[in-house]
Scaffold this active site. Structure first.
Site, short mmCIF file in Angstrom:
data_model
loop_
_atom_site.label_atom_id
_atom_site.label_comp_id
_atom_site.label_asym_id
_atom_site.label_seq_id
_atom_site.Cartn_x
_atom_site.Cartn_y
_atom_site.Cartn_z
N LYS A 115 0.83 -1.21 0.00
CA LYS A 115 0.00 0.00 0.00
C LYS A 115 0.86 1.25 0.00
O LYS A 115 0.51 2.25 -0.62
CB LYS A 115 -0.96 0.02 1.19
CG LYS A 115 -2.11 -0.95 1.02
CD LYS A 115 -3.33 -0.58 1.84
CE LYS A 115 -4.46 -1.58 1.54
NZ LYS A 115 -5.63 -1.43 2.36
N LYS A 197 -4.58 -10.47 -6.31
CA LYS A 197 -5.80 -10.63 -5.52
C LYS A 197 -6.90 -9.70 -6.04
O LYS A 197 -6.61 -8.56 -6.41
CB LYS A 197 -5.45 -10.27 -4.07
CG LYS A 197 -6.60 -10.22 -3.11
CD LYS A 197 -6.18 -9.68 -1.75
CE LYS A 197 -6.63 -8.23 -1.59
NZ LYS A 197 -6.93 -7.81 -0.23
N LYS A 200 -10.99 -4.16 -4.36
CA LYS A 200 -11.91 -3.09 -4.71
C LYS A 200 -11.15 -1.85 -5.17
O LYS A 200 -11.72 -0.97 -5.80
CB LYS A 200 -12.81 -2.76 -3.53
CG LYS A 200 -12.06 -2.44 -2.24
CD LYS A 200 -12.97 -2.57 -1.04
CE LYS A 200 -12.20 -2.40 0.25
NZ LYS A 200 -12.67 -3.19 1.35
P1 ATP Z 1 -8.23 -3.45 -0.46
O1 ATP Z 1 -8.42 -4.36 -1.60
O2 ATP Z 1 -8.78 -2.08 -0.63
O3 ATP Z 1 -6.85 -3.50 0.11
P2 ATP Z 1 -9.70 -5.49 0.81
O4 ATP Z 1 -10.64 -5.79 -0.30
O5 ATP Z 1 -8.58 -6.41 1.13
O6 ATP Z 1 -9.13 -4.02 0.70
P3 ATP Z 1 -10.49 -5.58 3.53
O7 ATP Z 1 -11.47 -4.79 4.32
O8 ATP Z 1 -9.06 -5.33 3.83
O9 ATP Z 1 -10.68 -5.32 2.03
O10 ATP Z 1 -10.81 -7.13 3.62
C1 ATP Z 1 -11.90 -7.66 4.35
C2 ATP Z 1 -11.89 -9.16 4.34
O11 ATP Z 1 -12.06 -9.66 3.00
C3 ATP Z 1 -10.59 -9.80 4.87
O12 ATP Z 1 -10.92 -10.93 5.64
C4 ATP Z 1 -9.88 -10.20 3.61
O13 ATP Z 1 -9.00 -11.28 3.85
C5 ATP Z 1 -11.03 -10.60 2.70
N1 ATP Z 1 -10.68 -10.45 1.29
C6 ATP Z 1 -10.39 -9.31 0.64
N2 ATP Z 1 -10.12 -9.54 -0.65
C7 ATP Z 1 -10.25 -10.88 -0.84
C8 ATP Z 1 -10.10 -11.75 -1.97
N3 ATP Z 1 -9.75 -11.28 -3.16
N4 ATP Z 1 -10.32 -13.07 -1.80
C9 ATP Z 1 -10.67 -13.56 -0.60
N5 ATP Z 1 -10.83 -12.79 0.51
C10 ATP Z 1 -10.62 -11.48 0.40
#
Ligand code: ATP
Ligand code: LTN
Length: 334
Positions: A115, A197, A200
């Site tokens: 990040k 991964k 969003k």
């Molecule tokens: P950003 O992508 O903006 O860094 P994020 O999508 O990782 O944020 P978080 O709020 O950090 O969002 O994640 C919330 C939950 O969703 C966490 O448990 C994370 O492990 C899970 N998660 C996020 N993205 C994925 C993914 N692509 N596949 C599976 N689990 C995910």
């Protein structure tokens, strides 16, 4: 008996629109765990401000995330649903734990490294420090298990290290929590670049599907998802795009990878992609309808987060007072 249930804590940041990665990797899993465990599910707004948020949008997304939890099937009567900033112990415990966490440990967090590259010169100290706040979230509730996606594993290991350090320095204070990473769906990949991964915050919107995307948008994004020229539906590392779509289909429908392989044997990708899209539409449409209904009833959402805050405040204060006492602070009242 209620008291003997193990405790679960998890949370998601209201920092953007949620993707099916958040849904399949986190929320869908929580729904399955709610009967067996005493669960705390938090909208972690204090975490969201580690990168700049527009106040109006933050308010909207916080409520929408709470509505998504409920719409996805988390029963607010059985679980404690709350908003992190309503429970001051999180911020206080994070400060205390900051003094038991090393700079070097935080510098090794890969999510921070990624990040901070993305945000260049404008990196808030909070972004560096955020795993300590996450540790405070978890440790305050004496959680046994923390269901998260694979990307949070390193933060959980740090939480365990901090807990063990504090327990050893004083006396047992925190439960040392375990991660709970689902077998399926723990890492949904970007539809345009399946080596990354699904996130969003990706630049290309075709790479992610949002929980609130309309059926047509879902169909379009799945039909454009990157595959390969092999033309075989196989769960193989050589076909990362197909593998990702298979893991989406399997997580949504419960079908095994070998059943999916058999079903689409010798058929190419068109029908397979179509079925992935329809499975997602079928899964998400009722959730979307319920989210929209819930968002019209702000008074109901308020009763949920107020009751959640009351319970969370009570429990977290107990742990916070324990921490303060062990550190050597003078209690204001006995
Ligand atoms: P950003 O992508 O903006 O860094 P994020 O999508 O990782 O944020 P978080 O709020 O950090 O969002 O994640 C919330 C939950 O969703 C966490 O448990 C994370 O492990 C899970 N998660 C996020 N993205 C994925 C993914 N692509 N596949 C599976 N689990 C995910
Ligand atoms: N850091 C997590 C969100 C989060 C969390 C938590 C998850 C904050 N506090 C406590 C589990 C338990 C993330 O997904 N970025």
């Amino acid at each position: 008996m209620e008291e003997s249930k193990k405790i679960i804590f998890s949370g998601i940041q209201p920092s953007g629109e949620l993707t099916i990665g958040n849904y399949l990797g986190a929320i869908k899993n929580w729904v399955k765990l709610q009967d067996e465990f005493d669960c705390f599910f938090c909208v972690v707004d204090l975490h969201a401000i580690t990168v700049r948020q527009e106040p109006k949008l933050l308010r909207q997304r916080t409520l929408e995330l709470l509505a998504i939890y409920i719409a996805a099937g988390i029963d607010p009567e059985k679980n404690t649903l709350f908003i992190q900033s309503h429970v001051p112990a999180h911020s206080e415990a994070a400060w205390l734990l900051n003094c038991y966490t090393y700079f070097g440990e935080l510098g090794r967090m890969t999510q921070f490294k990624d990040k901070s590259k993305r945000f260049g010169d404008n990196i808030a100290a909070g972004l560096f420090d955020y795993p300590v706040l996450m540790a405070a979230d978890i440790l305050l509730y004496q959680a046994d298990l923390v269901p998260v996606g694979v990307d949070q594993k390193q933060h959980l290991e740090l939480t365990r290290d901090i807990a063990e350090r504090f327990n050893k320095l004083y006396s047992p204070t925190f439960k040392v929590p375990d991660g709970y990473i689902p077998e399926n769906g723990a890492k949904i990949m970007d539809l345009q670049d399946p080596s990354k991964k699904m996130s969003k915050s990706a630049d290309n919107a075709n790479g992610f599907i949002l929980i609130m995307d309309s059926p047509d948008v879902i169909r379009k994004k799945i039909s454009r998802a990157v595959t390969d020229s092999l033309g075989a539906v196989k769960f193989s590392d050589e076909q990362p795009g197909v593998k990702n779509l298979m893991s989406i289909l399997s997580t949504v429908t419960g079908m095994s990878y070998s059943d999916i392989e058999k079903k689409y044997e010798g058929q190419g990708y068109a029908g397979f992609k179509n079925d992935v899209a329809e499975a997602l539409v079928e899964e998400l449409t009722p959730i979307q309808n319920r989210v929209n209904e819930l968002l019209k009833d702000k008074a109901y959402l308020e009763t949920i987060y107020k009751a959640g805050a009351e319970k969370a405040n009570y429990i977290s204060q107990k742990t916070l007072r324990k921490m303060q006492k062990k550190i050597g602070f003078i209690p204001l009242s006995k």
